[in-house]
Design a protein around this motif. Sequence first.
Motif, PDB file in Angstrom:
ATOM      1  N   ASN A   1      52.136  -1.593 -11.397  1.00 18.60           N
ATOM      2  CA  ASN A   1      51.846  -0.449 -11.915  1.00 18.60           C
ATOM      3  C   ASN A   1      53.544   0.140 -12.863  1.00 18.60           C
ATOM      4  O   ASN A   1      54.175   0.106 -12.635  1.00 18.60           O
ATOM      5  CB  ASN A   1      50.852   0.764 -11.643  1.00 18.60           C
ATOM      6  CG  ASN A   1      51.612   1.810 -10.616  1.00 18.60           C
ATOM      7  OD1 ASN A   1      53.357   1.962 -11.428  1.00 18.60           O
ATOM      8  ND2 ASN A   1      51.007   1.877 -10.006  1.00 18.60           N
ATOM      9  N   SER A   2      53.326   0.744 -14.398  1.00 14.19           N
ATOM     10  CA  SER A   2      53.894   1.719 -14.804  1.00 14.19           C
ATOM     11  C   SER A   2      54.928   3.110 -14.018  1.00 14.19           C
ATOM     12  O   SER A   2      56.203   2.718 -14.330  1.00 14.19           O
ATOM     13  CB  SER A   2      53.500   2.399 -15.990  1.00 14.19           C
ATOM     14  OG  SER A   2      52.813   3.429 -15.752  1.00 14.19           O
ATOM     15  N   GLU A   3      54.440   3.224 -13.164  1.00 10.96           N
ATOM     16  CA  GLU A   3      55.186   4.354 -12.328  1.00 10.96           C
ATOM     17  C   GLU A   3      56.027   3.652 -11.289  1.00 10.96           C
ATOM     18  O   GLU A   3      57.815   4.134 -11.325  1.00 10.96           O
ATOM     19  CB  GLU A   3      54.723   4.986 -10.614  1.00 10.96           C
ATOM     20  CG  GLU A   3      53.971   6.244 -11.694  1.00 10.96           C
ATOM     21  CD  GLU A   3      53.043   7.464 -10.959  1.00 10.96           C
ATOM     22  OE1 GLU A   3      53.408   6.935  -9.991  1.00 10.96           O
ATOM     23  OE2 GLU A   3      52.292   8.041 -11.573  1.00 10.96           O
TER      24      GLU A   3
END
Length: 93
Positions: free
Chosen positions: A2-4
């Motif tokens: 994911n982006s995190e």
Amino acid sequence: MNSEQRTALHHEYLGLAGQAERLRNTSPEHTALDGDALARWQTLYEREVRTVIERRDSMIGSPPSRIPDSAELESWIAYARSVLPKPGDPLHN
């Protein structure tokens, strides 16, 4: 991923590149570190550190000339870690 997680990789690489750049730019004559060990490290890893810094600069340019994907960032992180002093090394902080 994911982006995190990708953002965490990005920041990890920036931190490693910053460490490499600081060691490269530190004068062996004006440091609390082992000056001889630092001079040897700077000579031994000159090309590798240049690669780490060039990769970092390609990511943070305006506009970035390169946006690595997560797999590439993981590879870059492994490379940067291989260049930096290891625990127990007089240059490790």
